[in-house]
Design an enzyme around this catalytic site. Structure first.
Site, PDB file in Angstrom:
ATOM      1  N   GLY A  59      19.023 -67.351  17.797  1.00 42.75           N
ATOM      2  CA  GLY A  59      19.401 -68.017  17.552  1.00 42.75           C
ATOM      3  C   GLY A  59      18.553 -68.975  18.548  1.00 42.75           C
ATOM      4  O   GLY A  59      17.630 -68.527  19.479  1.00 42.75           O
ATOM      5  N   THR A  60      18.924 -70.301  18.579  1.00 46.68           N
ATOM      6  CA  THR A  60      17.577 -71.081  19.957  1.00 46.68           C
ATOM      7  C   THR A  60      17.631 -71.359  20.816  1.00 46.68           C
ATOM      8  O   THR A  60      17.032 -71.044  21.521  1.00 46.68           O
ATOM      9  CB  THR A  60      17.864 -72.430  18.952  1.00 46.68           C
ATOM     10  N   ASP A  61      19.110 -70.644  21.983  1.00 46.00           N
ATOM     11  CA  ASP A  61      19.474 -70.359  22.975  1.00 46.00           C
ATOM     12  C   ASP A  61      18.269 -70.247  24.271  1.00 46.00           C
ATOM     13  O   ASP A  61      17.811 -69.778  24.949  1.00 46.00           O
ATOM     14  CB  ASP A  61      20.562 -70.369  23.173  1.00 46.00           C
TER      15      ASP A  61
END
Length: 161
Positions: free
Chosen positions: A81-83
């Site tokens: 996930g990018t977060d």
């Protein structure tokens, strides 16, 4: 050469639920993506629990580190996930595993039109085979060192610190 791919979820692997209009996890999209990419190298796919990176805790990052340590391959792509991708990179980088580890993800889920997932997987797979050992983030055509990357949430891009 064999490339190891660790699937951990993130937007990359989210599925759209037509009944309630939410995004969640089911089976990983990575096997379908690998077919579409038509990679001509051997790939060892390892699926860890699929989750949104905002839900990751230290134990999840340690599991990713343990998988990287245990891998016999010298080139590893982690779908994440990018977060919180930079936070996981900060766990992996100091471990100095002597492998090339590239984290990638997607801003738009694979099954949604105009997703960047296919490109990012292909890009990360290529650079994982060519970069020197270390930990990197590869997103949307750019490569960042593990200790010099952040997600600009307002612009929806990754950039140096």
């Amino acid at each position: 050469m064999t490339l190891r791919i660790l699937a951990t979820g993130g937007t990359f692997d989210k599925h759209y639920n037509e009944l309630n209009g939410t995004l969640g996890f089911a089976d990983s999209h990575v096997p379908d993506l690998l077919k579409r990419c038509r990679l001509t190298i051997d790939v060892a796919l390892e699926q860890l629990p699929l989750m949104d990176s905002l839900d990751m805790v230290d134990a999840d990052r340690e599991r990713i580190l343990a998988s990287c340590r245990a891998a016999g391959e010298k080139a590893i792509v982690i779908i994440h996930g990018t977060d919180t991708m930079p936070q996981t990179a900060q766990v992996l980088g100091p471990a100095n595993l002597g492998k090339t580890i590239v984290l990638t993800g997607a801003m738009i889920p694979y099954e949604i039109a105009n997703s960047d997932a296919l490109f990012n997987l292909g890009f990360a797979s290529g650079v994982a085979q060519t970069l020197p050992p270390g930990v990197y983030v590869a997103m949307n055509g750019k490569i960042f060192a593990w200790d010099n990357v952040q997600k600009n949430k307002a612009a929806g891009v990754f950039q140096p610190l």
